[in-house]
Design a protein around this motif. Structure first.
Motif, PDB file in Angstrom:
ATOM      1  N   ILE A 149      -0.862   5.560  -5.654  1.00 57.21           N
ATOM      2  CA  ILE A 149      -0.708   5.434  -4.202  1.00 57.21           C
ATOM      3  C   ILE A 149      -1.773   6.265  -3.494  1.00 57.21           C
ATOM      4  O   ILE A 149      -2.423   5.793  -2.549  1.00 57.21           O
ATOM      5  N   LEU A 165      -3.992   1.277   7.502  1.00 59.03           N
ATOM      6  CA  LEU A 165      -2.925   2.033   8.179  1.00 59.03           C
ATOM      7  C   LEU A 165      -1.577   1.323   8.082  1.00 59.03           C
ATOM      8  O   LEU A 165      -0.527   1.954   7.979  1.00 59.03           O
ATOM      9  N   VAL A 173      -1.751   0.057  -4.541  1.00 62.36           N
ATOM     10  CA  VAL A 173      -0.729   0.861  -3.852  1.00 62.36           C
ATOM     11  C   VAL A 173       0.654   0.237  -4.056  1.00 62.36           C
ATOM     12  O   VAL A 173       1.632   0.950  -4.279  1.00 62.36           O
ATOM     13  N   MET A 232      -0.104  -0.182   5.838  1.00 66.09           N
ATOM     14  CA  MET A 232       0.657   0.001   4.595  1.00 66.09           C
ATOM     15  C   MET A 232       1.536   1.241   4.642  1.00 66.09           C
ATOM     16  O   MET A 232       2.447   1.393   3.810  1.00 66.09           O
ATOM     17  N   LEU A 233       1.283   2.133   5.587  1.00 67.59           N
ATOM     18  CA  LEU A 233       2.051   3.378   5.623  1.00 67.59           C
ATOM     19  C   LEU A 233       3.533   3.127   5.884  1.00 67.59           C
ATOM     20  O   LEU A 233       4.385   3.847   5.366  1.00 67.59           O
ATOM     21  N   PHE A 234       3.822   2.096   6.692  1.00 68.14           N
ATOM     22  CA  PHE A 234       5.232   1.826   7.023  1.00 68.14           C
ATOM     23  C   PHE A 234       6.031   1.446   5.773  1.00 68.14           C
ATOM     24  O   PHE A 234       7.062   2.058   5.485  1.00 68.14           O
ATOM     25  N   PHE A 261      -8.488   3.396   3.054  1.00 65.62           N
ATOM     26  CA  PHE A 261      -8.938   3.923   4.345  1.00 65.62           C
ATOM     27  C   PHE A 261     -10.452   4.032   4.405  1.00 65.62           C
ATOM     28  O   PHE A 261     -11.043   3.911   5.487  1.00 65.62           O
ATOM     29  N   MET A 321      -4.640   4.459  -1.359  1.00 63.81           N
ATOM     30  CA  MET A 321      -4.676   4.590   0.101  1.00 63.81           C
ATOM     31  C   MET A 321      -5.969   5.246   0.571  1.00 63.81           C
ATOM     32  O   MET A 321      -6.541   4.846   1.593  1.00 63.81           O
ATOM     33  N   LEU A 345       5.266   2.098   2.734  1.00 67.34           N
ATOM     34  CA  LEU A 345       5.226   3.246   1.827  1.00 67.34           C
ATOM     35  C   LEU A 345       6.308   4.263   2.180  1.00 67.34           C
ATOM     36  O   LEU A 345       6.838   4.950   1.295  1.00 67.34           O
ATOM     37  N   GLY A 346       6.593   4.347   3.480  1.00 63.03           N
ATOM     38  CA  GLY A 346       7.663   5.251   3.903  1.00 63.03           C
ATOM     39  C   GLY A 346       8.979   4.904   3.228  1.00 63.03           C
ATOM     40  O   GLY A 346       9.712   5.774   2.748  1.00 63.03           O
TER      41      GLY A 346
END
Lengths: 213, 464
Positions: free
Chosen positions: B210, B225, B190, B227-229, B218, B214, B231-232
């Motif tokens: 990505i 979870l 990712v 990693m979402l920040f 998951f 991801m 990735l934003g």
């Protein structure tokens, strides 16, 4: 020139691997602690009497031989029978060998050799208490040198060791492991191969001039 | 194109065998069961292989006894402690890992199924080989990140994967039967996708990396979870291709945080040994949402996190544990390299931080916008990794109650950005004419650290 150098380095690396393999495949015998022999005491073995039995505790892993001394020349065709079990599991034979006494040295030393024993009484100590049973496989009667203290014959245990063990304990690393993981040279060869590959990688990094992309 | 493909193949020719050999060394040196929760992780895979994962049956009970007997043979338990193998219940092997999704364990179950008639240790080592394969892929992915981010720096392209490979705690966990192995690979993929996204924008390859990374992450562990920040941010930078004023992103972030804070949190007065004081609590509607859909009980955590009277010495202890776990601990975290290594690493990190601060402003001229953003992404990833473990400490009990200290292995997914920033910071901290030697010295340091770990520390602990 470059190809010659490359072949030269490859040959050197291969020679190193062979050296490491030999160093770890060659095993030596290390004598262990033994009961004090007596010049006057003897133990008689005959075909009519039951075998002599005694217990002794190994001091390390890898017992591979027990050496005895004849108190007098043996009769022709005589052979000793040596059986070893563990006191924790008396019915499971760990080693059983016959030793022709014709193989005895001029001084009367005779050895019972077997595959190294890796048993322990507990996982937390490299020792085991073994039951040794010594009798006559053939022949009529044999006299062995005795000890100052007990009923058993004088004997010297020999343990397996490798020259590399004091530096890196490959014998202990492999002890008790299944399959190829129970082969001590594997550990040294892996370490050697990695170090050679790492050296090569560092040299490649040092010489890197062109980026990959 | 042919020359590039040839150059890439040339790197793989030495990198892949090196990673394989390194993984195998850690695989064979660590005795059976001597990794975090390895008995429980292996049991899950073995139950899948035996077809008894949904409902434990007699095969599963037998498995627990076989594993426990093997743990005893290989000195897992303290001297004098012996597992009870005659009880009708399954032997206790630690935390039940069946709360995790089954993907990783299904992979490990493949060789375990073929070897079901072989000794359990052979099955375990076969499972570890699956992890070593994933470790090799992770090292190759780290190399691709280096190639992408430093296209004109051949030395860095070699140094970064070498540092990742030579990190002892990373190699140790990545050669264990543990679902962190697959998680670390997925999140490294990712990160590669995120760097490509920042460089190239919304293209199929980065989006695929990505997306797949991801999804598989998951399916491996819920903690993906986190990693979402980061990735934003990668997404924002992929959309905003031109430079923006430096204060815009922090301003947007601050406004977003404030908005979320006001809508989701509210002040509450609580008691305690320190007397009444104000903490933040989760508003009831958000607490119910989190509980229902994410199985997270946020209120206690938020209250604890905003209550400074509960901190005491705990943050300091956690920081020390995380730092030493990150660089210098192996096994179940119970085997540490000599403290001199930890002090040396601390000194390196401090110099690297100074280098990043000093070089950051100079780098503005030397690095392209996408490269600077990628480095910011790495900094965010490392910060999120640390922050998530400080949050994991909560809810904190009163100061006189012992607290569970989370281990640094939960941060190993940040290893590649972490080592990138270390290498970059140290390089920027040295004068330009010495930078090449700094890179060599760093690789040499990590090579010595690695050898100290497996050649002496681990062997000395387990086999002397």
């Amino acid at each position: 020139m470059t190809a010659t150098l490359t072949r030269g380095w490859a040959a050197l690396a291969l020679a190193g691997a062979v050296a490491v393999a030999l160093l770890t495949m060659v095993s030596v015998r290390v004598p262990g602690a033994a009961p004090t022999p007596s010049s006057s005491a003897t133990v008689a073995l005959s075909d009519t009497a039951p075998p002599v039995e005694w217990a002794f505790t190994t001091e390390r892993l890898g017992l591979r031989a027990l050496a005895f001394r004849l108190a007098e020349p043996p009769p022709p065709g005589a052979a000793l029978s040596v059986t070893i079990t563990s006191t924790d599991a008396p019915t499971a034979t760990l080693a059983s060998v016959e030793v022709p006494l014709a193989t005895a040295s001029p001084a009367g030393d005779v050895e019972a050799r077997f595959e190294p024993l890796w048993v322990r009484s507990s996982p937390y100590a490299p020792t085991a208490t073994l039951l040794v049973r010594l009798g006559l496989a053939s022949g009529e009667g044999v006299m062995l040198q005795g000890t100052t203290t007990g009923q058993e014959p004088a004997f010297t245990p020999y343990y397996e060791a490798r020259p590399l063990d004091p530096l890196w304990p490959v014998t202990k690393m492999a002890a008790g492991r299944p399959g190829i993981l129970g082969w001590p040279p594997l550990y040294a060869l892996l370490a050697y191969a990695f170090l050679v590959a790492l050296l090569r990688a560092v040299l490649v990094a040092v010489r890197a001039k062109a980026p990959v992309r | 194109m042919g020359a590039v493909a040839g150059a890439e193949l040339a790197v793989l020719f030495w990198l892949v065998p090196l990673a394989l050999l390194h993984g195998l060394i850690y695989l064979v040196i660590a005795p059976p069961w001597q990794h975090y929760d390895e008995p429980g992780h292996f049991l899950y895979a073995a139950e899948i292989a035996a077809g008894e994962v949904e409902q434990r049956g007699p095969l599963s009970v037998d498995l627990t006894r076989t594993i426990a007997a093997s743990m005893y043979r290989f000195r897992f338990f303290p001297p004098g402690v012996q597992p009870d193998l005659t009880a009708p219940e399954p032997a206790l092997l630690g935390f039940d890992q069946r709360l995790h999704p089954p993907l990783y364990y299904t992979l490990v179950a493949l060789p375990v199924r073929w070897l079901q008639d072989r000794p359990v240790e052979e099955q375990l080592f076969a499972g570890r080989m699956v992890s070593v394969t994933l470790y090799m892929l992770t090292v190759v992915t780290a190399w691709r990140i280096a190639v992408t981010l430093a296209p004109a720096d051949p030395l860095l392209q070699h140094v970064i994967p070498l540092l990742v490979l030579l990190s002892p705690p990373f190699a140790d966990i990545m050669s264990a039967v543990n679902n962190d192995v697959l998680l670390n690979l997925c999140l490294t993929v990712v990160i590669l996708g995120a760097v490509l996204l920042i460089r190239d924008g919304l293209r199929p390859l980065p989006l695929a990396l990505i997306g797949v990374g991801m999804v598989v992450a998951f399916m491996t562990k819920r903690t993906a979870l986190v990693m979402l920040f980061p990735l934003g941010f990668a997404m924002i930078w992929a959309l905003l291709r031109r430079p923006v004023r430096w204060w815009i992103i922090p301003l947007i972030g601050a406004v977003a945080l404030l908005t979320l804070g006001v809508t989701m949190l509210e002040p509450t007065v609580v008691g305690g040994p320190a007397g009444e004081h104000v903490v933040l609590s989760v508003r009831p509607w958000f607490a119910a949402l989190a509980q229902r859909y994410l199985r997270l009980y946020l209120n206690e955590t938020v209250q604890s996190f905003t209550d400074p009277t509960l901190i005491g010495d705990r943050y300091r202890i956690l920081a020390v544990v995380l730092f030493s776990d990150m660089y210098a601990r192996v096994g179940w975290g119970h085997i540490s390299l000599h403290v001199a290594w930890i002090w040396a690493l601390a000194a390196l990190v401090l110099v690297a931080l100074a280098g990043l601060a000093l070089g950051g402003s100079r780098g503005r001229e030397q690095l392209a916008l996408w490269q600077r953003r990628s480095l910011w992404l790495f900094l965010i990833i490392v910060s999120v990794g640390w922050f998530s473990l400080f949050v994991r400490l909560h809810p904190l009990p009163p100061l006189d109650v012992k607290v569970y200290i989370p281990r640094g292995r939960y941060m190993y997914w940040t290893m590649v950005p972490n080592l990138w920033l270390l290498a970059l910071g140290l390089t920027w901290a040295t004068p330009r004419r010495w930078r090449t030697w700094t890179a060599y010295a760093l690789v040499a340091f990590f090579a010595c650290l690695d050898m100290a770990a497996w050649m002496w520390t681990m062997v000395g602990y387990y086999y002397q």
